[in-house]
Write a protein that holds these residues in place. Structure first.
Motif, short mmCIF file in Angstrom:
data_model
loop_
_atom_site.label_atom_id
_atom_site.label_comp_id
_atom_site.label_asym_id
_atom_site.label_seq_id
_atom_site.Cartn_x
_atom_site.Cartn_y
_atom_site.Cartn_z
N ARG A 85 0.84 -1.21 0.00
CA ARG A 85 0.00 0.00 0.00
C ARG A 85 0.87 1.25 0.00
N LEU A 86 1.97 1.22 0.74
CA LEU A 86 2.88 2.37 0.80
C LEU A 86 3.44 2.67 -0.59
N GLU A 87 3.89 1.63 -1.30
CA GLU A 87 4.46 1.85 -2.63
C GLU A 87 3.41 2.36 -3.61
N ARG A 88 2.18 1.84 -3.50
CA ARG A 88 1.13 2.31 -4.41
C ARG A 88 0.83 3.79 -4.20
N ARG A 89 0.85 4.22 -2.93
CA ARG A 89 0.52 5.63 -2.63
C ARG A 89 1.67 6.56 -3.03
N LEU A 90 2.91 6.13 -2.81
CA LEU A 90 4.04 7.02 -3.07
C LEU A 90 4.55 6.92 -4.50
N TRP A 91 4.20 5.85 -5.22
CA TRP A 91 4.69 5.67 -6.60
C TRP A 91 4.42 6.88 -7.48
N PRO A 92 3.17 7.36 -7.62
CA PRO A 92 2.94 8.51 -8.51
C PRO A 92 3.61 9.79 -8.01
#
Length: 372
Positions: free
Chosen positions: A39-46
């Motif tokens: 979830r962390l990577e999905r939120r910070l990716w963009p």
């Protein structure tokens, strides 16, 4: 925060930053994740991607001195590593060019042997150019298919690395190195499917061209190659023979098509980082792990069947035992995990099943046998 990275509020509720550091081109944020890693990577990716970086959550080991004993104690901490995102070439790819040049020479030499040319000087190997061009065309288009779709989707990937080796083919194939993260299943599928389909189209064209070329004298290699269903089907479709009387054999360009189909089948084995592993991960999501675990058992079962039931030559048994062990390593390492894990559309699912069906047509249980 470093001015090249996202603002501090981007981490709020997601990651508690205790230290930040610039390490060359990388930005490293040490601290503790406040939400699950995916979830962390999905939120910070963009957020990072908008600033030209790809981000990955990992762990870092450091030592801390115990205040009472003075002993250095190893500790682990979480770190967000932001790496510059790039899909272009960074200078002249000298390593790729060097290996490509060496592979041209090795496949030319292998081709000259197929055509029965006694190599007495460096120019004699040029007689093998039809075979070399066919093999390099099949393998090169396969890898360039991956590369082209990587560039299309903005995923960082290297140009193909050809692998020269002095055998009857002159090469061990070619690979590209995926350096970027996979944003979603669609990207993973498109990149994974492009190589096998592009390479197989060229392999079929090469096979048909070779079938119309004149046969050559049997080079006398102590090895016999068996044709898969797809080559036999193409030969029947165009009305050309695969077997000749006496000491003649099909033109070596047909064997280049065989190489392409054999490579296609091996790449479509549905496990780990192979093309088939990418496709199954994109098509089935995390359920791919079940299939990946069954693949080595299936290959060991095939080897046992050939040994105990078919009484096949040891080389065929060894081939599938080797790939059984090889795929165990791939299954353990696991497939590429995309950032966003939404299901594929029906058109891609259908294309995936068609691709695996084509891979089956490239399969033969005993690809080759060593003969006295």
């Amino acid at each position: 925060m470093d001015e090249r990275g996202p603002p501090a509020e981007a981490f709020a509720g997601l990651f508690r930053v205790t230290q930040r550091r610039v390490d060359g081109d990388q930005l490293r944020y040490y601290g503790r994740a406040l939400v699950p890693g995916d979830r962390l990577e999905r939120r910070l990716w963009p957020v990072f991607r908008d600033r030209g970086y790809e981000v990955r959550l990992t762990t870092d080991t450091y030592t801390e001195r115990d205040p009472f004993t003075g002993v250095e104690i190893p500790r682990k901490r979480q770190v967000l590593v932001a790496t510059p995102h790039s899909t272009g070439l960074d200078g002249v790819p000298w390593t790729n060019l060097l290996f490509a040049g060496l592979t041209v020479v090795s496949t030319l030499y292998a081709g000259s042997q197929w055509y029965g040319v006694a190599v007495g000087g460096p120019l004699d190997i040029l007689a093998g150019w039809p075979f070399a061009a066919a093999v390099l065309g099949v393998l090169g288009v396969h890898e360039l298919g991956h590369y082209a779709l990587s560039r299309y989707h903005g995923v960082d990937a290297s140009l193909p690395y050809f692998i020269p080796i002095p055998n009857v083919i002159g090469t061990m194939g070619a690979v590209i190195r995926m350096r970027g993260r996979m944003p979603d299943r669609k990207t993973l599928f498109d990149i994974g499917v492009a190589g096998p389909l592009a390479g197989l189209v060229v392999a079929c064209l090469v096979t048909v061209v070779g079938l119309f070329l004149p046969p050559v004298a049997d080079p006398g290699f102590p090895i016999e190659f068996h044709y898969p269903v797809l080559i036999r089907g193409l030969a029947g479709l165009v009305g050309q023979p695969l077997d000749y009387p006496g000491r003649e054999t099909v033109n070596p360009v047909v064997f280049a098509g065989w190489v392409g189909m054999f490579v296609t089948f091996l790449n479509l084995i549905p496990v780990g980082q192979l093309d088939g592993g990418h496709l199954v991960r994109a098509m089935l999501g995390k359920r791919q792990a079940t299939i990946g675990a069954l693949v080595p058992a299936a290959l060991f079962g095939l080897a046992a069947y050939l040994y105990y039931v078919q009484d096949a030559a040891f080389n065929a048994v060894f081939l599938w035992m080797f790939w059984g062990v090889f795929t165990m390593g791939f299954a353990y390492a696991g497939p590429t995990t995309p950032i966003y894990d939404e299901a594929l559309d029906s058109k891609r699912l259908l294309l995936g099943f068609v691709t695996f069906a084509l891979g089956v047509l490239c399969f033969t249980p005993i690809p080759f046998e060593f003969i006295p």
